[in-house]
Write a protein that holds these residues in place. Structure first.
Motif, PDB file in Angstrom:
ATOM      1  N   GLY A 458       0.785  -1.222   0.000  1.00  0.00           N
ATOM      2  CA  GLY A 458       0.000   0.000   0.000  1.00  0.00           C
ATOM      3  C   GLY A 458       0.817   1.272   0.000  1.00  0.00           C
ATOM      4  O   GLY A 458       0.262   2.363  -0.134  1.00  0.00           O
ATOM      5  N   SER A 459       2.127   1.162   0.142  1.00  0.00           N
ATOM      6  CA  SER A 459       2.958   2.359   0.201  1.00  0.00           C
ATOM      7  C   SER A 459       3.289   2.840  -1.211  1.00  0.00           C
ATOM      8  O   SER A 459       3.766   2.075  -2.048  1.00  0.00           O
ATOM      9  CB  SER A 459       4.249   2.073   0.964  1.00  0.00           C
ATOM     10  OG  SER A 459       5.076   3.209   0.969  1.00  0.00           O
ATOM     11  N   GLU A 460       3.035   4.110  -1.476  1.00  0.00           N
ATOM     12  CA  GLU A 460       3.322   4.696  -2.784  1.00  0.00           C
ATOM     13  C   GLU A 460       4.691   5.352  -2.836  1.00  0.00           C
ATOM     14  O   GLU A 460       5.153   5.765  -3.898  1.00  0.00           O
ATOM     15  CB  GLU A 460       2.238   5.701  -3.149  1.00  0.00           C
ATOM     16  CG  GLU A 460       0.855   5.058  -3.300  1.00  0.00           C
ATOM     17  CD  GLU A 460      -0.211   6.056  -3.664  1.00  0.00           C
ATOM     18  OE1 GLU A 460       0.124   7.266  -3.778  1.00  0.00           O
ATOM     19  OE2 GLU A 460      -1.368   5.650  -3.842  1.00  0.00           O
ATOM     20  N   THR A 461       5.350   5.427  -1.699  1.00  0.00           N
ATOM     21  CA  THR A 461       6.714   5.955  -1.632  1.00  0.00           C
ATOM     22  C   THR A 461       7.579   4.937  -0.915  1.00  0.00           C
ATOM     23  O   THR A 461       7.076   4.106  -0.146  1.00  0.00           O
ATOM     24  CB  THR A 461       6.753   7.293  -0.861  1.00  0.00           C
ATOM     25  OG1 THR A 461       6.238   7.088   0.462  1.00  0.00           O
ATOM     26  CG2 THR A 461       5.923   8.350  -1.586  1.00  0.00           C
ATOM     27  N   PRO A 462       8.880   4.945  -1.135  1.00  0.00           N
ATOM     28  CA  PRO A 462       9.740   3.960  -0.465  1.00  0.00           C
ATOM     29  C   PRO A 462       9.622   4.035   1.051  1.00  0.00           C
ATOM     30  O   PRO A 462       9.642   5.115   1.639  1.00  0.00           O
ATOM     31  CB  PRO A 462      11.142   4.341  -0.937  1.00  0.00           C
ATOM     32  CG  PRO A 462      10.929   5.056  -2.230  1.00  0.00           C
ATOM     33  CD  PRO A 462       9.642   5.800  -2.065  1.00  0.00           C
ATOM     34  N   VAL A 463       9.494   2.874   1.686  1.00  0.00           N
ATOM     35  CA  VAL A 463       9.463   2.803   3.139  1.00  0.00           C
ATOM     36  C   VAL A 463      10.869   2.982   3.698  1.00  0.00           C
ATOM     37  O   VAL A 463      11.060   3.575   4.748  1.00  0.00           O
ATOM     38  CB  VAL A 463       8.845   1.465   3.594  1.00  0.00           C
ATOM     39  CG1 VAL A 463       8.890   1.327   5.114  1.00  0.00           C
ATOM     40  CG2 VAL A 463       7.410   1.349   3.086  1.00  0.00           C
ATOM     41  N   PHE A 464      11.861   2.463   2.972  1.00  0.00           N
ATOM     42  CA  PHE A 464      13.250   2.678   3.344  1.00  0.00           C
ATOM     43  C   PHE A 464      14.134   2.394   2.132  1.00  0.00           C
ATOM     44  O   PHE A 464      13.683   1.831   1.128  1.00  0.00           O
ATOM     45  CB  PHE A 464      13.658   1.796   4.536  1.00  0.00           C
ATOM     46  CG  PHE A 464      13.704   0.329   4.230  1.00  0.00           C
ATOM     47  CD1 PHE A 464      14.873  -0.281   3.792  1.00  0.00           C
ATOM     48  CD2 PHE A 464      12.571  -0.468   4.380  1.00  0.00           C
ATOM     49  CE1 PHE A 464      14.919  -1.636   3.519  1.00  0.00           C
ATOM     50  CE2 PHE A 464      12.601  -1.821   4.104  1.00  0.00           C
ATOM     51  CZ  PHE A 464      13.774  -2.408   3.671  1.00  0.00           C
ATOM     52  N   TYR A 465      15.389   2.814   2.269  1.00  0.00           N
ATOM     53  CA  TYR A 465      16.401   2.517   1.256  1.00  0.00           C
ATOM     54  C   TYR A 465      17.459   1.614   1.879  1.00  0.00           C
ATOM     55  O   TYR A 465      17.789   1.749   3.058  1.00  0.00           O
ATOM     56  CB  TYR A 465      17.067   3.789   0.738  1.00  0.00           C
ATOM     57  CG  TYR A 465      16.200   4.623  -0.174  1.00  0.00           C
ATOM     58  CD1 TYR A 465      16.300   4.499  -1.555  1.00  0.00           C
ATOM     59  CD2 TYR A 465      15.290   5.529   0.360  1.00  0.00           C
ATOM     60  CE1 TYR A 465      15.507   5.265  -2.391  1.00  0.00           C
ATOM     61  CE2 TYR A 465      14.489   6.294  -0.478  1.00  0.00           C
ATOM     62  CZ  TYR A 465      14.603   6.155  -1.852  1.00  0.00           C
ATOM     63  OH  TYR A 465      13.812   6.907  -2.685  1.00  0.00           O
ATOM     64  N   ASP A 466      17.984   0.699   1.074  1.00  0.00           N
ATOM     65  CA  ASP A 466      19.048  -0.189   1.527  1.00  0.00           C
ATOM     66  C   ASP A 466      20.095  -0.245   0.424  1.00  0.00           C
ATOM     67  O   ASP A 466      19.813  -0.717  -0.692  1.00  0.00           O
ATOM     68  CB  ASP A 466      18.476  -1.585   1.800  1.00  0.00           C
ATOM     69  CG  ASP A 466      19.542  -2.573   2.263  1.00  0.00           C
ATOM     70  OD1 ASP A 466      20.615  -2.123   2.702  1.00  0.00           O
ATOM     71  OD2 ASP A 466      19.288  -3.793   2.192  1.00  0.00           O
ATOM     72  N   GLN A 467      21.249   0.284   0.729  1.00  0.00           N
ATOM     73  CA  GLN A 467      22.333   0.376  -0.266  1.00  0.00           C
ATOM     74  C   GLN A 467      21.835   1.065  -1.549  1.00  0.00           C
ATOM     75  O   GLN A 467      22.162   0.670  -2.654  1.00  0.00           O
ATOM     76  CB  GLN A 467      22.891  -1.006  -0.578  1.00  0.00           C
ATOM     77  CG  GLN A 467      23.590  -1.658   0.608  1.00  0.00           C
ATOM     78  CD  GLN A 467      24.241  -2.987   0.268  1.00  0.00           C
ATOM     79  OE1 GLN A 467      23.859  -3.649  -0.711  1.00  0.00           O
ATOM     80  NE2 GLN A 467      25.233  -3.378   1.055  1.00  0.00           N
ATOM     81  N   GLY A 468      21.026   2.102  -1.335  1.00  0.00           N
ATOM     82  CA  GLY A 468      20.530   2.893  -2.458  1.00  0.00           C
ATOM     83  C   GLY A 468      19.315   2.313  -3.163  1.00  0.00           C
ATOM     84  O   GLY A 468      18.766   2.948  -4.069  1.00  0.00           O
ATOM     85  N   LEU A 469      18.874   1.122  -2.756  1.00  0.00           N
ATOM     86  CA  LEU A 469      17.729   0.480  -3.402  1.00  0.00           C
ATOM     87  C   LEU A 469      16.457   0.789  -2.627  1.00  0.00           C
ATOM     88  O   LEU A 469      16.409   0.627  -1.401  1.00  0.00           O
ATOM     89  CB  LEU A 469      17.929  -1.033  -3.471  1.00  0.00           C
ATOM     90  CG  LEU A 469      19.171  -1.515  -4.235  1.00  0.00           C
ATOM     91  CD1 LEU A 469      19.316  -3.025  -4.097  1.00  0.00           C
ATOM     92  CD2 LEU A 469      19.081  -1.114  -5.704  1.00  0.00           C
ATOM     93  N   PRO A 470      15.392   1.234  -3.326  1.00  0.00           N
ATOM     94  CA  PRO A 470      14.155   1.583  -2.633  1.00  0.00           C
ATOM     95  C   PRO A 470      13.285   0.351  -2.355  1.00  0.00           C
ATOM     96  O   PRO A 470      13.124  -0.520  -3.213  1.00  0.00           O
ATOM     97  CB  PRO A 470      13.460   2.514  -3.626  1.00  0.00           C
ATOM     98  CG  PRO A 470      13.918   2.035  -4.969  1.00  0.00           C
ATOM     99  CD  PRO A 470      15.329   1.534  -4.770  1.00  0.00           C
ATOM    100  N   TYR A 471      12.710   0.293  -1.160  1.00  0.00           N
ATOM    101  CA  TYR A 471      11.809  -0.801  -0.797  1.00  0.00           C
ATOM    102  C   TYR A 471      10.438  -0.237  -0.456  1.00  0.00           C
ATOM    103  O   TYR A 471      10.288   0.535   0.487  1.00  0.00           O
ATOM    104  CB  TYR A 471      12.380  -1.610   0.371  1.00  0.00           C
ATOM    105  CG  TYR A 471      13.504  -2.512  -0.089  1.00  0.00           C
ATOM    106  CD1 TYR A 471      13.247  -3.800  -0.528  1.00  0.00           C
ATOM    107  CD2 TYR A 471      14.822  -2.039  -0.138  1.00  0.00           C
ATOM    108  CE1 TYR A 471      14.279  -4.612  -0.988  1.00  0.00           C
ATOM    109  CE2 TYR A 471      15.848  -2.855  -0.594  1.00  0.00           C
ATOM    110  CZ  TYR A 471      15.566  -4.136  -1.029  1.00  0.00           C
ATOM    111  OH  TYR A 471      16.576  -4.946  -1.492  1.00  0.00           O
TER     112      TYR A 471
END
Length: 612
Positions: A458-471
């Motif tokens: 349901g998230s339309e924006t990244p919840v977090f980034y990990d090594q520059g990758l959006p999740y």
């Protein structure tokens, strides 16, 4: 007496086509043969003596190769009477006006469980043709693939493999003595797919303008030529240097890799823990009607496997956890398992995966998983079935540690020893790891960290980034945690992943931020509500009631054109209703190769789970 058209045999290059019949939407044989002759094709190969096809071939002048089915090989090997009967039924009625030039006694039967029958069947058919005065009318051969070879690079080093040499040496002598050809299947595509690092694309598709290598002074520009010459070299010793003709029975390149990566495949888990479930034949009929393309079963139930014959469905079969210790203990047990649960079905049930245990790691059976995998792999190789299946095991997130941040994930202390060895084994064999991914359970266990929007896409924006990758969602993060955990044992080499069970997937891309190789195969859970599972929510994971009525509204078809009904979506509480609508909307946009083992939580389960 020789056939009137026998002079056609070697006077020019013949280009023919394989005419297969494994489809329920194919045009009638008369129309097919009309198309073949219209296109100027000169020959046709059929895998069995289908009489409707042979009737359509009358008077066409096409050169025809007819196959002998594997199931007929034991009878033909056992007596000349059976060979006489086969000829009288499948050759004599047509030989005057159908130019049957080749009889292929089996197709890739060597190596394999039918290998021992091939040569005696060839001998009996040859004797029967001679006795009938038809000696010069046909060429008796068999069709083999590169599985019969060893040391095939460079071509001059090729010999027959240990599990094929006994049969192939005798067959080669027979062919040489009678001036019959060896029929071979040559697929550069599969060689490239199996070893893309060492088999370059240009080498595989005839695009190299300079020699890729030299072998005994001979230049090789393409893989096709090298593969054929490997067969030539392997036959050199048994024929004492006398050349044997070769017919390329099959070759080609797929327009789409429907089996492994590029297709949009939907499958389902078929569980049997219920005493009120419909018979397997009805269940498989339902699966077919809904457009589902794959089925995963937790154990090799023979009634289910019988129902799967001829369906074309892609199948994953599990080895029960209770059988792991025995299979780990001896190759004889592995051989027995294969002979009992695979060999009787492999010709007409497409078993692609063998899952050696389901969530056996960590646990009391963990120590048996890897040796059982090794023994089964060795047994499949010894039986000549090495390329037929992928050996794997299915694990859950219990094998992981530090998985909140995918890149930091490692195998947990109670699983690492086993999983490191398994990861290396999968890597060396290009087998996938099968994983169970349930965002719902992760959210339920830790709702403060795994929020509802994060868990259900349901998230339309990244919840977090990990090594520059959006999740954006928990599903992707969970899959990528497995990817990261396998990084060290495989020294950074990627391993394919099959999501064996999951729920709430939105596979619009079919990949994850870290796993971008191919769309991920995903099995959703499950086909029926099973009333013999532990009482409570475990009984309510099905998409259908045992009456075969939909629980949640499974779409009319689970292809890309999904149509969902809304009558079973609960109207309260409001949050639950919106959740169901969201899941359905997400599934409507599925784009991936999904082996759906469908897991859509039904209303009473979700109401209990979300009540707080």
């Amino acid at each position: 007496m020789p056939h009137a058209n026998a002079t056609k045999r070697r006077d020019g290059t013949i280009i023919g086509v394989n005419y297969g019949l494994l489809g329920n939407n194919l045009p009638p044989p008369k129309e097919v043969i009309k198309l073949i002759t219209k296109k100027g094709i000169q020959g046709v190969r059929i895998y069995e003596p289908n009489h409707e096809v042979l009737e359509a071939l009358r008077g066409t002048g096409l050169i025809v190769a007819v196959g002998v089915k594997h199931v007929d090989l034991p009878d033909l090997a056992g007596s000349t009477e059976a060979a006489n009967k086969w000829i009288q039924a499948n050759y004599v009625p047509y030989y005057e006006d159908v130019f049957i030039e080749y009889i292929s006694v089996g197709n890739e039967a060597i190596p394999g469980p039918y290998a021992k029958y091939v040569f005696p069947a060839m001998q009996n058919l040859d004797a029967s043709f001679r006795a009938a005065g038809l000696y010069e009318s046909v060429h008796i051969s068999t069709t083999v693939s590169s599985q019969v070879l060893a040391n095939s690079y460079p071509p001059s080093n090729a010999i027959f493999a240990y599990n094929s040499a006994y049969y192939m040496n005798e067959i080669t002598k027979f062919l040489g003595t009678n001036e019959f050809p060896l029929m071979i299947n040559v697929y550069p595509y599969f060689a490239l797919d199996a070893d893309p690092k060492n088999v370059g694309l240009k080498y595989a598709i005839f695009e190299s303008e300079t020699p890729v290598f030299y072998d005994q002074g001979l230049p090789y520009y393409n893989l096709y030529a090298a593969m054929i010459d490997a067969f030539v070299a392997a036959m050199w010793k048994p024929t004492e240097g006398r050349p044997v003709d070769i017919v390329v029975a099959e070759t080609g390149w797929p327009s789409a890799d429907a089996r492994r990566r590029d297709s949009k495949i939907i499958g389902i888990n078929y569980g049997l823990l219920g005493d009120n479930l419909p018979p397997p034949k009805e269940a498989i009929k339902l699966v077919m009607e809904k457009g589902i393309q794959g089925v995963r079963i937790d154990e090799p139930n023979h009634e289910v496997l019988e129902a799967l014959r001829g369906t074309g469905l892609i199948i994953s079969v599990g080895v029960k956890n209770v059988d792991l210790a025995e299979i780990a203990g001896s190759k004889e047990a592995a051989n027995k398992w294969i002979q009992t649960n695979y060999v009787p079905y492999y010709e007409d049930v497409f078993i692609e995966y063998i899952s050696v245990g389901n969530e056996a790691i960590p646990g009391p059976n963990a120590e048996y998983v890897f040796p059982a995998m090794q023994n089964l792999d060795a047994s499949f190789r010894a039986a000549g079935l090495y390329e037929s299946v992928h050996i794997s095991t299915t694990v859950s997130t219990k094998v992981l540690s530090n998985s909140h941040t995918p890149s930091k994930a490692i195998f947990a202390y109670d699983s690492a020893y086993y999983m490191n060895e398994i990861a290396k084994f999968l890597d060396s064999n290009s087998f996938p790891l099968m994983i169970n991914v349930y965002p719902f359970f992760a959210m339920y266990a830790d709702p403060s960290y795994n929020t509802l929007n994060y868990a259900i896409f349901g998230s339309e924006t990244p919840v977090f980034y990990d090594q520059g990758l959006p999740y954006y969602n928990l599903y992707e993060a969970t899959v990528d945690a497995f990817v990261a955990a396998m990084w060290e044992p495989t020294e950074g080499r990627p391993i394919d992943i099959v999501v064996a069970e999951t729920g709430w997937p939105s596979a619009e891309k079919g990949t994850t931020p870290r796993y971008t190789r191919y769309p991920i195969e995903t099995y959703l859970y499950a086909l029926f509500n099973e009333n013999l599972k532990p009482e409570g929510v475990e009984q309510n994971f099905g998409n259908f009631y045992p009456s075969m009525e939909p629980v949640y509204p499974l779409c009319d078809t689970v292809g890309l054109d999904m149509k969902w009904e809304a009558r079973n979506v609960p109207t309260s509480p409001g949050r639950l209703h919106r959740l169901c609508e969201y899941i359905c909307a997400k599934l409507l946009t599925i784009y991936s190769r999904v082996f759906f083992l469908l897991f859509l939580i039904i209303s009473n389960f979700m109401q209990v789970s979300f009540a707080h």
